[in-house]
Enzyme design. Structure first.
Site, short mmCIF file in Angstrom:
data_model
loop_
_atom_site.label_atom_id
_atom_site.label_comp_id
_atom_site.label_asym_id
_atom_site.label_seq_id
_atom_site.Cartn_x
_atom_site.Cartn_y
_atom_site.Cartn_z
N TYR B 189 -1.31 -6.96 3.05
CA TYR B 189 -1.01 -5.52 2.77
C TYR B 189 -1.81 -5.07 1.40
O TYR B 189 -2.67 -4.16 1.42
CB TYR B 189 0.48 -5.33 2.60
CG TYR B 189 0.71 -3.68 2.35
CD1 TYR B 189 1.15 -2.85 3.01
CD2 TYR B 189 0.80 -3.34 0.79
CE1 TYR B 189 1.15 -1.59 3.01
CE2 TYR B 189 0.97 -2.08 0.49
CZ TYR B 189 1.46 -1.32 1.74
OH TYR B 189 1.54 -0.06 1.10
N ASP B 213 7.00 -1.76 -6.01
CA ASP B 213 7.31 -3.24 -5.72
C ASP B 213 6.31 -4.06 -6.80
O ASP B 213 6.70 -5.29 -7.04
CB ASP B 213 6.78 -3.71 -4.27
CG ASP B 213 5.62 -2.92 -3.86
OD1 ASP B 213 4.51 -3.84 -4.64
OD2 ASP B 213 5.44 -2.36 -2.94
N ASP B 288 0.13 4.83 -3.13
CA ASP B 288 1.09 3.68 -2.37
C ASP B 288 2.35 4.28 -2.49
O ASP B 288 3.47 3.74 -2.87
CB ASP B 288 1.17 2.52 -3.36
CG ASP B 288 1.73 1.31 -2.53
OD1 ASP B 288 2.01 1.33 -1.35
OD2 ASP B 288 1.85 0.12 -3.34
N GLU B 362 3.54 -5.51 12.72
CA GLU B 362 2.42 -4.73 13.38
C GLU B 362 1.35 -4.47 12.64
O GLU B 362 1.26 -4.61 11.38
CB GLU B 362 3.16 -3.24 13.90
CG GLU B 362 3.86 -2.45 12.59
CD GLU B 362 4.31 -1.05 13.19
OE1 GLU B 362 3.90 -0.42 13.93
OE2 GLU B 362 5.39 -0.54 12.43
#
Lengths: 383, 383
Positions: B189, B213, B288, B362
Site C-alpha cells: 500500500y 498510521d 492519505d 482487494e
C-alpha cells in the site's frame, strides 16, 4: 448451467446489539420498537408471526411485513440481541431495502435498546444467478464474498466440480470442488511455488504432478528447462483453462506435446510408479495437487494420497533434487504442523515460504523438500 | 472495551437449494424432511414454531429444536428454497453443530428435495467477544470475514472509531470507522502510494495530509527527503499505532519533532490555508485521508472535503510538484470515474496505478496528479 439465470434473490440482513446486563432491557418493548421501525422503513404494516418464545436463556419473536419480509428478534440473555431480516429482491431492480437502510435501522435500534454497541452485516444473498458462486471459504472456513460478474463454466467432470468465475478483482478464477485454485491475478502463487529467481531450471528435467490450470507449466517453460512433463488426471480442467485462463496458462495447454514438454492425462500415482520401474529421475518434482487437508488428525483418504505422492516422488528425485509443493493458509497452522510432523518421519529436510495470494485472500504456505542424505545439502538449508 | 469478553455466540447457517420448477417440489413434504433431518442431527425433537405462511409467491415455516435452535425453511416460488439455522454456541466449547454437519444436511436435503444444486455458507457468528470485529466490508460492500484473534484497541476518539485488531493473516490491522486502513502486511500500500523506485524523494520537501498510521512517514524518511511535514487531526490514532503497528511505522511516531520531520496534530485544511498565506510550497503532497466516497453523485460532506483538500493542495505544490493519493477499490469503478470527472474540471493531469492490498482483500487504485500547465510535464505523462 442448471442455476436459473434470473430469479429472485433472498437477501438476509443480520444485526447484533450488546444490551445492558442490569435488567433494564425489556424484550417486549424491544419487539414493539422493532415492529415500529420496520413498519416505517418497509412502508407497510408489520405484524407478529407465530408464537413468541420466552425461556430462561432466550426470547424470540418473528414478524412479517409485506412484501414477504420476515423479521426475527432474538434475545440471548443476558446481553446479546440479534435481529434478522429476510427479504426477496427482484432481479434487475433496486431493492427498497439496502445496506444504507440497514445502517439507519442499526443506529435507531441501538438507541431504542440502549445498546452500547451494534453491528450490521452486508446482506447475504441467495437465489440469484451468481449468488451460489459468490461465497467461498478461506482455508479456516471464514466466509468470503467474491465480486463474481459471470459464471464462465460450471461443469462436473469425472473427478471434480469445475467452476470458472469472472471476477472484477481477480480476473477469471478457477474453483475446484468449491476451493479457489488459481486466478489470473495470482502470478505470485506460481512464482512462490517455483521459487523464481532462486532456483535455476535451465536444462533441468522437471515433473509436474497436477497443475491442470497450466500456469506452472507456462512459467517454467520460460526458464528454459530441458524438458517438463506434466501429469494431470482431469482433462476438463485443462480444456476449460485453455479457454478461460489464457493470461495464466498462455499457449501451454494448446498442445499436449510441445518441443520441450508433454502433458499426460492420467493418474499421477500410476505414472510415478512407472517412472520408478523405469528408474527415470527428475531434478524437480512439483506437487501442484490438493491442499494439505485441514483435519483433526493426519488420517483419511486425502492424507493417504499426499503421503503416497510424496513417498513416490522422493523415489523419482535425483539425489540433489527437490520436491516443491503448496501447503495451506497460514490460518491453518495446525494442518501445516501435522504435515511437518509427517515429514519428520521421512529422511528429508524442508523449508517453508509464504506469499499472500490475491484470489485466496490469504497468506499461503509453500514447501521445498529434499532428501537429507543428499551430499549437496548436508551442510544446511539450500539457498 | 464494552463488548463482553466471554458470551454466547449465535451461529447462523444459511443454505440454498435450487428445486425443479415443474411442480414436483412439495413444501409440506420438504418441511417434514427438514424436521426429520434436524431431529436426527440436533439429537432432539424438532417441532413446528408458529404458523406456516403459504402465499402465491412464497411459503415459509419455522421449527424449534432444543437447545434453542431455530430452523426456518422458505420456498420462494418457483425454484429457490432457503434454509436458516440459528443456534447458540457456548464460549470455549465445541459446537455440537458445525460446518461438517451443515454439509451433511446439505447433501441429504438436496437429495430429499430433488434439488439440482445446493450451497451452505460457513456460519455467521454474532455475540462472542471478537464476533463484532471479524466482519468487514470490501469497498463494494461485499462481506469479508477476518481471522481476528484479539482486539488490541477499540476507542472512540473525538473524530472517529479507532480499532486495532490482531489477525493471523495480516498482523495488526487498523480499522477507522469500520474501514480497513492499514495492516502490518500492507507495505505494498505504502510503496504504491509513494511510487517507490520511480519517484526520487532525495532532498525533497514533502507534506503528508493524514497518514496517522505513520507508515508513509516511516518509508519516506528512508528516501532521504530534506523534510517531511505530516498533519493528522487524530492523535488517538497515532498513539495507538505507535504502540500496536510498530512494524509499519517504525520509530516515526515516537517523537513528533524529528531531525528532518515534524508531525502536526491539527486540521489539514487549516494548515494548508496557512501555508498558502505564507507562500510555502512542497515538491510532493500526499492525500492519505479518506477513500474516494462510493456514492450516487459527487456530492456531500466527504466529496466537499476531498475537493477542498485537492484544490488547496494544488496551491501549495511547486510548479512541477505532484499530489499523490489513494482512491478506492477496483470494484468501485463508478466512484473512481466520478472522481476522475472532478479532476477533469481542474487544470491537472493524472495517472492511475493499482495494487492488491492484502488486508483490504482487494485491488486498490492510487492516483498521481500534477498541474497541466507545468512546463516540466507539458509534453506528456511523467515517468
Amino acid at each position: 448451467m442448471t442455476w436459473p439465470q434470473s430469479s429472485t434473490s433472498i437477501h438476509t440482513y443480520l444485526w447484533e446489539f450488546l444490551v445492558p446486563e442490569n435488567g433494564s432491557f425489556d424484550f417486549g418493548t424491544a419487539c414493539d420498537q422493532t415492529k415500529e421501525r420496520f413498519s416505517k422503513c418497509l412502508r407497510c404494516s408489520v405484524k407478529p408471526l407465530g408464537e413468541e418464545i420466552i425461556c430462561d436463556t432466550f426470547s424470540r419473536r418473528s414478524f412479517i411485513g409485506e412484501p414477504q419480509a420476515v423479521i426475527s428478534l432474538r434475545w440471548q440473555k443476558p446481553s446479546i440481541v440479534t435481529l434478522n431480516l429476510e427479504v426477496p429482491v427482484q432481479p434487475h431492480s433496486e431493492s427498497f431495502f439496502n445496506l444504507d437502510t440497514a445502517r439507519v435501522i442499526e443506529t435507531e435500534l441501538r438507541k431504542s435498546f440502549n445498546a452500547t454497541r451494534s453491528k450490521v452485516l452486508p446482506p447475504l444473498k441467495r437465489g440469484g444467478p451468481v449468488d451460489p458462486y459468490r461465497y467461498l471459504n478461506a482455508s479456516d472456513d471464514r466466509l468470503l464474498e467474491y465480486d463474481v460478474e459471470e459464471v464462465l463454466a460450471d461443469v462436473q467432470s469425472p473427478f471434480q466440480k469445475v467452476e470458472i468465475l469472472k471476477t472484477k478483482n481477480f480476473g477469471n478464477l478457477l474453483v475446484l470442488d468449491g476451493l479457489q485454485n488459481l486466478a489470473e491475478s495470482d502470478i505470485v502463487y506460481t512464482e512462490t511455488l517455483m521459487h523464481r529467481g532462486t532456483i535455476d531450471y535451465m536444462n533441468k528435467d522437471v515433473l509436474i504432478l497436477g497443475g491442470g490450470d497450466g500456469a506452472l507449466l507456462w512459467e517454467l517453460l520460460k526458464e528454459k528447462p530441458s524438458f517438463v512433463t506434466m501429469v494431470d488426471i482431469d482433462d476438463v480442467v485443462m480444456q476449460l483453462c485453455k479457454k478461460h485462463m489464457r493470461s495464466a496458462c498462455g499457449t501451454a495447454l494448446d498442445t499436449y506435446d510441445g518441443p520441450n514438454y508433454k502433458i499426460i492425462v492420467d493418474d499421477c500415482m500410476k505414472i510415478l510408479k512407472s517412472y520408478i520401474d523405469d528408474k527415470k529421475e527428475f531434478d524437480y518434482v512439483f506437487g501442484d495437487l490438493t491442499d494439505i487437508p485441514v483435519s483433526d488428525a493426519p488420517i483419511g483418504q486425502i492424507w493417504d494420497f499426499m503421503k503416497s505422492v510424496l513417498a513416490l516422488s522422493l523415489q523419482v528425485l535425483k539425489k540433489d533434487g527437490k520436491f516443491l509443493m503448496h501447503g495451506n493458509g497460514v490460518s491453518s497452522e495446525p494442518a501445516l504442523q501435522m504435515f511437518e510432523a509427517q515429514l519428520a518421519k521421512l529422511q528429508v529436510s524442508f523449508s517453508r515460504s509464504n506469499a499472500f495470494v490475491p484470489s485466496f485472500m490469504e497468506d499461503w504456505v509453500f514447501y521445498q523438500i529434499w532428501k537429507t542424505n543428499s551430499e549437496v545439502h548436508q551442510n544446511g538449508l539450500p539457498e
